[in-house]
Design a protein around this motif. Structure first.
Motif, PDB file in Angstrom:
ATOM      1  N   ASN A 202       3.165  14.944 -12.560  1.00  0.00           N
ATOM      2  CA  ASN A 202       3.045  15.312 -11.306  1.00  0.00           C
ATOM      3  C   ASN A 202       1.697  15.722 -10.534  1.00  0.00           C
ATOM      4  OD1 ASN A 202       5.879  15.164 -10.494  1.00  0.00           O
ATOM      5  ND2 ASN A 202       6.215  17.289 -11.561  1.00  0.00           N
ATOM      6  N   MET A 203       0.832  15.198 -11.205  1.00  0.00           N
ATOM      7  CA  MET A 203      -0.463  15.356 -10.778  1.00  0.00           C
ATOM      8  C   MET A 203      -0.765  14.294  -9.612  1.00  0.00           C
ATOM      9  SD  MET A 203      -2.532  17.629 -11.819  1.00  0.00           S
ATOM     10  CE  MET A 203      -4.080  17.042 -11.240  1.00  0.00           C
ATOM     11  N   ILE A 204       0.099  13.409  -9.791  1.00  0.00           N
ATOM     12  CA  ILE A 204       0.092  12.392  -8.699  1.00  0.00           C
ATOM     13  C   ILE A 204       0.048  13.024  -7.321  1.00  0.00           C
ATOM     14  CG2 ILE A 204       2.635  11.645  -8.458  1.00  0.00           C
ATOM     15  CD1 ILE A 204      -0.424   8.990  -8.270  1.00  0.00           C
ATOM     16  N   VAL A 205       0.818  14.318  -7.191  1.00  0.00           N
ATOM     17  CA  VAL A 205       0.995  14.953  -5.949  1.00  0.00           C
ATOM     18  C   VAL A 205      -0.448  15.241  -5.155  1.00  0.00           C
ATOM     19  CG1 VAL A 205       2.059  16.789  -4.674  1.00  0.00           C
ATOM     20  CG2 VAL A 205       3.485  15.371  -6.249  1.00  0.00           C
ATOM     21  N   PRO A 206      -0.945  16.006  -5.985  1.00  0.00           N
ATOM     22  CA  PRO A 206      -2.407  16.509  -5.370  1.00  0.00           C
ATOM     23  C   PRO A 206      -3.407  15.274  -5.354  1.00  0.00           C
ATOM     24  CG  PRO A 206      -2.056  17.451  -7.716  1.00  0.00           C
ATOM     25  CD  PRO A 206      -1.007  16.821  -7.269  1.00  0.00           C
ATOM     26  N   VAL A 236      -7.019   1.769   7.679  1.00  0.00           N
ATOM     27  CA  VAL A 236      -7.131   1.990   6.390  1.00  0.00           C
ATOM     28  C   VAL A 236      -5.628   2.137   5.713  1.00  0.00           C
ATOM     29  CG1 VAL A 236      -7.870   3.422   4.693  1.00  0.00           C
ATOM     30  CG2 VAL A 236      -9.087   2.885   6.390  1.00  0.00           C
ATOM     31  N   SER A 237      -5.383   1.199   4.782  1.00  0.00           N
ATOM     32  CA  SER A 237      -4.089   1.597   4.026  1.00  0.00           C
ATOM     33  C   SER A 237      -4.252   2.066   2.807  1.00  0.00           C
ATOM     34  CB  SER A 237      -3.401   0.123   3.916  1.00  0.00           C
ATOM     35  OG  SER A 237      -2.268  -0.004   3.259  1.00  0.00           O
ATOM     36  N   ILE A 238      -3.123   3.018   2.200  1.00  0.00           N
ATOM     37  CA  ILE A 238      -3.165   3.654   1.053  1.00  0.00           C
ATOM     38  C   ILE A 238      -1.660   3.746   0.629  1.00  0.00           C
ATOM     39  CG2 ILE A 238      -4.977   5.356   1.625  1.00  0.00           C
ATOM     40  CD1 ILE A 238      -2.709   7.380   1.953  1.00  0.00           C
ATOM     41  N   ASN A 239      -1.613   3.862  -0.819  1.00  0.00           N
ATOM     42  CA  ASN A 239      -0.380   3.792  -1.392  1.00  0.00           C
ATOM     43  C   ASN A 239       0.188   5.092  -1.495  1.00  0.00           C
ATOM     44  OD1 ASN A 239       0.034   0.953  -2.439  1.00  0.00           O
ATOM     45  ND2 ASN A 239      -2.029   1.396  -2.888  1.00  0.00           N
ATOM     46  N   VAL A 240       1.416   5.324  -1.397  1.00  0.00           N
ATOM     47  CA  VAL A 240       2.229   6.579  -1.563  1.00  0.00           C
ATOM     48  C   VAL A 240       3.321   6.512  -2.535  1.00  0.00           C
ATOM     49  CG1 VAL A 240       3.473   8.437  -0.226  1.00  0.00           C
ATOM     50  CG2 VAL A 240       1.937   7.220   1.062  1.00  0.00           C
ATOM     51  N   SER A 241       3.216   7.251  -3.334  1.00  0.00           N
ATOM     52  CA  SER A 241       4.117   7.157  -4.685  1.00  0.00           C
ATOM     53  C   SER A 241       5.464   7.507  -4.406  1.00  0.00           C
ATOM     54  CB  SER A 241       3.349   8.120  -5.929  1.00  0.00           C
ATOM     55  OG  SER A 241       4.446   8.185  -6.945  1.00  0.00           O
ATOM     56  N   ALA A 242       6.149   7.187  -4.821  1.00  0.00           N
ATOM     57  CA  ALA A 242       7.687   7.588  -4.963  1.00  0.00           C
ATOM     58  C   ALA A 242       7.774   8.920  -5.320  1.00  0.00           C
ATOM     59  CB  ALA A 242       8.763   6.665  -5.835  1.00  0.00           C
ATOM     60  N   ILE A 243       7.231   9.619  -6.246  1.00  0.00           N
ATOM     61  CA  ILE A 243       7.120  11.056  -6.528  1.00  0.00           C
ATOM     62  C   ILE A 243       6.668  11.947  -5.489  1.00  0.00           C
ATOM     63  CG2 ILE A 243       5.918  12.803  -8.223  1.00  0.00           C
ATOM     64  CD1 ILE A 243       5.737  10.531 -10.200  1.00  0.00           C
ATOM     65  N   GLN A 244       5.785  11.421  -4.760  1.00  0.00           N
ATOM     66  CA  GLN A 244       5.149  12.266  -3.724  1.00  0.00           C
ATOM     67  C   GLN A 244       6.434  12.412  -2.583  1.00  0.00           C
ATOM     68  OE1 GLN A 244       1.434   9.691  -3.164  1.00  0.00           O
ATOM     69  NE2 GLN A 244       1.131  11.391  -1.932  1.00  0.00           N
ATOM     70  N   GLY A 249       8.395  18.910   1.728  1.00  0.00           N
ATOM     71  CA  GLY A 249       7.107  19.193   2.531  1.00  0.00           C
ATOM     72  C   GLY A 249       6.023  18.166   2.762  1.00  0.00           C
ATOM     73  N   MET A 250       6.383  17.112   2.034  1.00  0.00           N
ATOM     74  CA  MET A 250       5.295  15.861   2.130  1.00  0.00           C
ATOM     75  C   MET A 250       4.925  15.547   3.215  1.00  0.00           C
ATOM     76  SD  MET A 250       5.487  12.599   2.500  1.00  0.00           S
ATOM     77  CE  MET A 250       4.504  11.077   1.974  1.00  0.00           C
ATOM     78  N   MET A 278      15.520   2.947  -2.199  1.00  0.00           N
ATOM     79  CA  MET A 278      16.728   2.653  -3.164  1.00  0.00           C
ATOM     80  C   MET A 278      17.335   4.240  -3.589  1.00  0.00           C
ATOM     81  SD  MET A 278      17.328  -0.220  -2.326  1.00  0.00           S
ATOM     82  CE  MET A 278      18.795  -0.539  -3.448  1.00  0.00           C
ATOM     83  N   GLU A 279      16.431   4.951  -3.971  1.00  0.00           N
ATOM     84  CA  GLU A 279      16.821   5.959  -4.863  1.00  0.00           C
ATOM     85  C   GLU A 279      17.435   7.130  -4.010  1.00  0.00           C
ATOM     86  OE1 GLU A 279      13.399   7.765  -6.692  1.00  0.00           O
ATOM     87  OE2 GLU A 279      12.726   6.273  -7.855  1.00  0.00           O
ATOM     88  N   ASP A 280      17.064   7.493  -2.927  1.00  0.00           N
ATOM     89  CA  ASP A 280      17.883   8.347  -1.825  1.00  0.00           C
ATOM     90  C   ASP A 280      17.606   7.903  -0.570  1.00  0.00           C
ATOM     91  OD1 ASP A 280      19.081  10.352  -0.558  1.00  0.00           O
ATOM     92  OD2 ASP A 280      17.954  12.054  -1.505  1.00  0.00           O
ATOM     93  N   ALA A 281      18.464   6.753  -0.039  1.00  0.00           N
ATOM     94  CA  ALA A 281      18.236   6.144   1.172  1.00  0.00           C
ATOM     95  C   ALA A 281      18.401   7.019   2.312  1.00  0.00           C
ATOM     96  CB  ALA A 281      19.330   5.117   1.228  1.00  0.00           C
TER      97      ALA A 281
END
Length: 343
Positions: A202-206, A236-244, A249-250, A278-281
């Motif tokens: 979960n370090m991907i969040v910070p 500018v384009s950035i990737n957002v993780s599914a975990i985020q 509150g994201m 797909m995980e939670d439409a």
């Protein structure tokens, strides 16, 4: 997990009950009589738990519990504990495995029949074999998580900006922000060396929040340069993780960072993967609409590798599709790939 309601004076568990779950008190109070604890009786309040986590199959509880008042309890089964342990932070995973093993041992030592002891011994050997195989990996994850935390604190992460060229005009339309880790000992590391573990811990969040904030700061600089050279505006384009996306509150966090950096949010593109949809439409739809209404551009990354179809995508406020490279690499030699890209 599931919830149960118990009335004042109602017995929650007895010594005759199978010991394969724990209880979390959500509201109310529970009195526990424990035959093996150093404290033979105690009261369990909201936010606390009781019961046996990981006792052997067919064993019984060695506690009795009675509701002192009307109470609401969350029931957590042994299988759920093991499942969450496997997906938890390395430290939590080690703790849960240790604690469950102690519960097994305690039950066997005090109340296990010969057959139960035999079952437990067999199961414990299997767990130990699996634990030995995973131990090195868990320790490495724990160490790297600590390093990632220090990297954030010491500003060791950097964003490299890969230009995105407009094929129609031949100019730089924007940049994709790609994270790198300037490790003090190992040098410059690509995401291959740390993103998987960042997601597992979960370090991907910070880290993701840091990437977003840096991109918000940088896009203003890019557009100042573009204006001075009379070039088109830059995104500018950035990737957002599914975990985020799974963190409460994201959306509000991104909004607050955008306000703090005073970024023109229309110049920020958020790239998401099909797994988020797909995980939670329903949840994904709500969050994406909030981001879209705030002004962000939304991009679906690697389209064509997952489960989405064009008929399904109309439910989501997606601005652009990034066709997976498996199609673009083959489009000059494969007519079907060419038609997909052209469409």
């Amino acid at each position: 997990m599931h919830r149960i309601e118990v009335k004042k004076g109602q017995q929650v568990l007895t010594d005759l009950e199978a010991g394969n779950c724990a209880y979390i008190v959500e509201s109310g109070k529970i009195s526990v009589e424990d035959r093996v604890s150093s404290q033979s009786s105690y009261t369990v309040n909201p936010g606390e738990m009781f019961g046996e986590y990981g006792v052997i199959e067919d064993a019984h509880h060695y506690s009795t519990a009675i509701a002192l008042e009307d109470s609401l309890l969350v029931v957590v089964t042994q299988s759920e504990i093991e499942e969450k342990s496997a997906a938890a932070d390395p430290m939590i995973s080690l703790f849960l495995n240790f604690f469950m093993d102690r519960c097994h041992s305690l039950t066997v030592r005090n109340f296990g029949t010969d057959e139960q002891v035999k079952k437990f011994t067999s199961r414990r050997k299997r767990r130990e074999t699996k634990s030995q195989a995973n131990r090195t990996e868990i320790v490495q994850q724990f160490q790297i998580k600590e390093e990632l935390q220090r990297a954030l604190e010491n500003d060791e992460f950097v964003l490299h900006y890969q230009p995105i060229i407009s094929l129609r005009g031949g100019f730089t339309a924007g940049f994709e922000g790609l994270i790198r880790w300037q490790h003090p000992e190992r040098g410059l590391l690509s995401p291959f060396h740390f993103i998987d573990i960042a997601e597992k811990t979960n370090m991907i969040v910070p880290i993701g929040e840091w990437v977003f904030q840096e991109a918000c700061k940088k896009v203003g600089d890019f557009n100042k340069r573009a204006a001075n050279s009379r070039s088109p505006e830059i995104f500018v384009s950035i990737n957002v993780s599914a975990i985020q996306f799974g963190v409460p509150g994201m959306v509000e966090c991104f909004k607050e960072i955008a306000k703090k950096t005073k970024v023109d949010v229309s110049k920020i593109q958020l790239e998401i993967t099909e797994s988020i949809l797909m995980e939670d439409a329903d949840s994904a739809k709500k969050m994406l609409h909030e981001l879209k209404d705030f002004g962000f551009q939304l991009i679906l990354d690697d389209f064509g590798t997952g489960y989405s179809s064009l008929s399904y995508l109309h439910q989501f406020p997606i601005d652009k599709l990034k066709i997976d490279r498996s199609f673009t690499n083959a489009m000059l030699n494969d007519q079907s790939s060419l038609e997909i890209v052209r469409a």
